[in-house]
Design a protein around this motif. Structure first.
Motif, PDB file in Angstrom:
ATOM      1  N   ALA A   1      -3.294   2.329 -13.243  1.00  0.00           N
ATOM      2  CA  ALA A   1      -4.613   2.236 -13.285  1.00  0.00           C
ATOM      3  C   ALA A   1      -5.565   3.207 -12.270  1.00  0.00           C
ATOM      4  N   LEU A   2      -5.061   2.926 -11.089  1.00  0.00           N
ATOM      5  CA  LEU A   2      -5.544   3.790  -9.873  1.00  0.00           C
ATOM      6  C   LEU A   2      -5.484   5.155 -10.263  1.00  0.00           C
ATOM      7  N   TYR A   3      -4.343   5.832 -10.747  1.00  0.00           N
ATOM      8  CA  TYR A   3      -3.970   7.083 -11.043  1.00  0.00           C
ATOM      9  C   TYR A   3      -5.232   7.656 -12.073  1.00  0.00           C
ATOM     10  N   TYR A   4      -5.455   6.788 -12.936  1.00  0.00           N
ATOM     11  CA  TYR A   4      -6.483   7.323 -14.003  1.00  0.00           C
ATOM     12  C   TYR A   4      -7.999   7.133 -13.181  1.00  0.00           C
ATOM     13  N   PHE A   5      -7.960   6.437 -12.499  1.00  0.00           N
ATOM     14  CA  PHE A   5      -9.523   6.111 -12.048  1.00  0.00           C
ATOM     15  C   PHE A   5      -9.805   7.478 -11.115  1.00  0.00           C
ATOM     16  N   ILE A   6      -8.620   7.762 -10.388  1.00  0.00           N
ATOM     17  CA  ILE A   6      -9.011   8.953  -9.609  1.00  0.00           C
ATOM     18  C   ILE A   6      -8.658  10.285 -10.326  1.00  0.00           C
ATOM     19  N   ILE A   7      -8.011  10.490 -11.416  1.00  0.00           N
ATOM     20  CA  ILE A   7      -7.861  11.627 -12.346  1.00  0.00           C
ATOM     21  C   ILE A   7      -8.968  11.826 -12.987  1.00  0.00           C
ATOM     22  N   TYR A   8      -9.787  10.860 -13.321  1.00  0.00           N
ATOM     23  CA  TYR A   8     -11.038  11.109 -14.168  1.00  0.00           C
ATOM     24  C   TYR A   8     -12.088  11.827 -13.124  1.00  0.00           C
ATOM     25  N   ILE A   9     -12.097  11.315 -12.146  1.00  0.00           N
ATOM     26  CA  ILE A   9     -13.089  11.904 -10.997  1.00  0.00           C
ATOM     27  C   ILE A   9     -12.723  13.266 -10.758  1.00  0.00           C
ATOM     28  N   PHE A  10     -11.506  13.556 -10.646  1.00  0.00           N
ATOM     29  CA  PHE A  10     -10.955  15.009 -10.604  1.00  0.00           C
ATOM     30  C   PHE A  10     -11.281  15.988 -12.013  1.00  0.00           C
ATOM     31  N   PHE A  11     -10.939  15.272 -12.748  1.00  0.00           N
ATOM     32  CA  PHE A  11     -11.476  15.892 -14.165  1.00  0.00           C
ATOM     33  C   PHE A  11     -12.679  16.291 -14.468  1.00  0.00           C
ATOM     34  N   PHE A  12     -13.514  15.649 -14.115  1.00  0.00           N
ATOM     35  CA  PHE A  12     -15.058  15.898 -14.195  1.00  0.00           C
ATOM     36  C   PHE A  12     -15.376  16.881 -13.043  1.00  0.00           C
ATOM     37  N   LEU A  13     -14.971  16.851 -11.918  1.00  0.00           N
ATOM     38  CA  LEU A  13     -15.087  17.971 -10.839  1.00  0.00           C
ATOM     39  C   LEU A  13     -14.587  19.211 -11.338  1.00  0.00           C
ATOM     40  N   GLU A  14     -13.284  19.177 -11.961  1.00  0.00           N
ATOM     41  CA  GLU A  14     -12.541  20.537 -12.179  1.00  0.00           C
ATOM     42  C   GLU A  14     -13.158  21.015 -13.606  1.00  0.00           C
ATOM     43  N   HIS A  15     -13.848  20.420 -14.536  1.00  0.00           N
ATOM     44  CA  HIS A  15     -14.392  20.954 -15.571  1.00  0.00           C
ATOM     45  C   HIS A  15     -15.599  21.306 -15.607  1.00  0.00           C
ATOM     46  N   SER A  16     -16.551  20.760 -14.574  1.00  0.00           N
ATOM     47  CA  SER A  16     -17.813  21.046 -14.533  1.00  0.00           C
ATOM     48  C   SER A  16     -18.367  22.383 -14.264  1.00  0.00           C
ATOM     49  N   SER A  17     -19.361  22.911 -14.973  1.00  0.00           N
ATOM     50  CA  SER A  17     -19.748  24.127 -14.772  1.00  0.00           C
ATOM     51  C   SER A  17     -20.915  24.178 -13.607  1.00  0.00           C
ATOM     52  N   LEU A  18     -20.326  24.014 -12.350  1.00  0.00           N
ATOM     53  CA  LEU A  18     -21.209  24.010 -11.213  1.00  0.00           C
ATOM     54  C   LEU A  18     -20.804  24.662 -10.350  1.00  0.00           C
ATOM     55  N   HIS A  19     -21.804  25.375  -9.348  1.00  0.00           N
ATOM     56  CA  HIS A  19     -21.456  26.120  -8.190  1.00  0.00           C
ATOM     57  C   HIS A  19     -20.949  25.250  -7.113  1.00  0.00           C
TER      58      HIS A  19
ATOM     59  N   TRP B   1       1.063  -1.031  -0.103  1.00  0.00           N
ATOM     60  CA  TRP B   1       0.066   0.022  -0.015  1.00  0.00           C
ATOM     61  C   TRP B   1       0.971   1.243   0.010  1.00  0.00           C
ATOM     62  N   THR B   2       1.987   1.195   0.746  1.00  0.00           N
ATOM     63  CA  THR B   2       2.839   2.201   0.683  1.00  0.00           C
ATOM     64  C   THR B   2       3.384   2.608  -0.728  1.00  0.00           C
ATOM     65  N   LYS B   3       4.042   1.477  -1.320  1.00  0.00           N
ATOM     66  CA  LYS B   3       4.448   1.693  -2.858  1.00  0.00           C
ATOM     67  C   LYS B   3       3.192   1.994  -3.792  1.00  0.00           C
ATOM     68  N   LEU B   4       2.119   1.751  -3.488  1.00  0.00           N
ATOM     69  CA  LEU B   4       0.988   2.225  -4.307  1.00  0.00           C
ATOM     70  C   LEU B   4       0.570   3.653  -4.136  1.00  0.00           C
ATOM     71  N   PHE B   5       0.699   3.952  -2.769  1.00  0.00           N
ATOM     72  CA  PHE B   5       0.300   5.421  -2.577  1.00  0.00           C
ATOM     73  C   PHE B   5       1.467   6.308  -3.376  1.00  0.00           C
ATOM     74  N   LEU B   6       2.823   5.894  -2.939  1.00  0.00           N
ATOM     75  CA  LEU B   6       3.690   6.617  -3.514  1.00  0.00           C
ATOM     76  C   LEU B   6       3.886   6.778  -5.183  1.00  0.00           C
ATOM     77  N   SER B   7       3.473   5.779  -5.625  1.00  0.00           N
ATOM     78  CA  SER B   7       3.515   5.434  -7.233  1.00  0.00           C
ATOM     79  C   SER B   7       2.457   6.538  -7.890  1.00  0.00           C
ATOM     80  N   VAL B   8       1.062   6.462  -7.273  1.00  0.00           N
ATOM     81  CA  VAL B   8       0.217   7.559  -7.912  1.00  0.00           C
ATOM     82  C   VAL B   8       0.647   8.943  -7.577  1.00  0.00           C
TER      83      VAL B   8
END
Length: 280
Positions: free
Chosen positions: A163-181, A87-94
């Motif tokens: 794969a975990l990085y891309y799973f997380i990043i897509y969540i962030f991408f939608f949060l960051e680009h969405s036109s919401l308050h 889990w440490t290596k996974l966290f560091l890798s992301v």
């Protein structure tokens, strides 16, 4: 470990479709901080980028995975110098994938050649959740996938962490680009460590002074550490690039060929602002 395996075994296209459905629906039923027009056509043009990338990735992703697995099998990379718990290596890798992506993104704004590809993403004058898809496929394949291989070669990151990085990043991408308050308190709490929507909105500002800031995708600490962080009120932002303002330059076909066209700015007031502009 079992839960992680189940999450990463989900077809990423299903995750992307689900996220788009949620955020695009929220944009229709709630108030947005920006004026959005012709939403259906805008969505269609941006989805064409994702479809093209998905088709190309049938071939290119397998090359990326093969290269990273070869590097791992030969224990190439700094993380192999010390034995870390899984889990440490996974966290560091992301974190390391996010770190190298910050520098690749920053280079894409500084290099004229890379900017020709990356400006496709910044061309969107009405940024919303579908802007997540507006990347030129050549940029993602030739630059970012190559960057992932280099990350694995330098640090020893693996396919699972990618794969975990891309799973997380897509969540962030939608949060960051969405036109919401979004609540302003996010900027002074989670925003001390993570990229918040207001941070990324500055990055899509039409003025180059602000466009060349907030390069991080997940951890805003890279911008804070390396001096590229800026924040201004959302109401003062105009998104896109002046040289792409015409409606005919917002189409999928035009944007796909745009890296090979000499497109120049046509308004002097969109040149870099002087260094006296307020930055935080």
């Amino acid at each position: 470990m079992e839960i992680l395996g189940k999450i990463l075994s989900i077809n990423p296209n299903y995750i992307i479709i689900g996220l788009l459905a949620v955020f695009f629906t929220l944009e229709q039923v709630s108030g947005t901080p920006f004026s959005l027009k012709k939403r259906g056509n805008h969505l269609f043009q941006n989805i064409l980028f994702q479809i093209t990338l998905t088709i190309l990735n049938i071939f290119f992703v397998s090359i990326q995975v093969y290269c990273i697995e070869w590097l791992n099998s030969n224990e190439i990379g700094l993380l192999y110098l010390v034995e870390f718990p899984f889990w440490t290596k996974l966290f560091l890798s992301v974190v390391l994938y996010d770190f190298t992506t910050y520098w690749i993104h920053r280079a894409s704004h500084k290099s004229p050649l890379l900017w020709r590809l990356h400006r496709v993403h910044h061309s969107d004058t009405t940024m919303d959740s579908s802007t997540t898809f507006r990347f030129h496929p050549l940029e993602l394949i030739l630059i970012y996938q190559t960057g992932n291989i280099l990350t694995a070669g330098i640090f020893g990151t693996d396919v699972t962490s990618m794969a975990l990085y891309y799973f997380i990043i897509y969540i962030f991408f939608f949060l960051e680009h969405s036109s919401l308050h979004y609540p302003k308190w996010l900027n002074s709490t989670l925003g001390l460590v993570f990229v918040m929507p207001d941070h990324h909105r500055v990055h899509h500002h039409q003025e180059q002074f602000y466009t060349d800031s907030n390069f991080a995708d997940i951890l805003i600490i890279w911008d804070r550490i390396f001096g590229t962080f800026k924040l201004i009120p959302a109401g003062e932002m105009k998104h896109g690039l002046i040289e792409f303002e015409q409606e005919e330059k917002q189409t999928f076909l035009y944007l796909m060929k745009s890296p090979f066209i000499d497109i120049r700015r046509n308004k002097s007031d969109n040149l870099k602002s002087d260094e006296n502009k307020t930055s935080t």
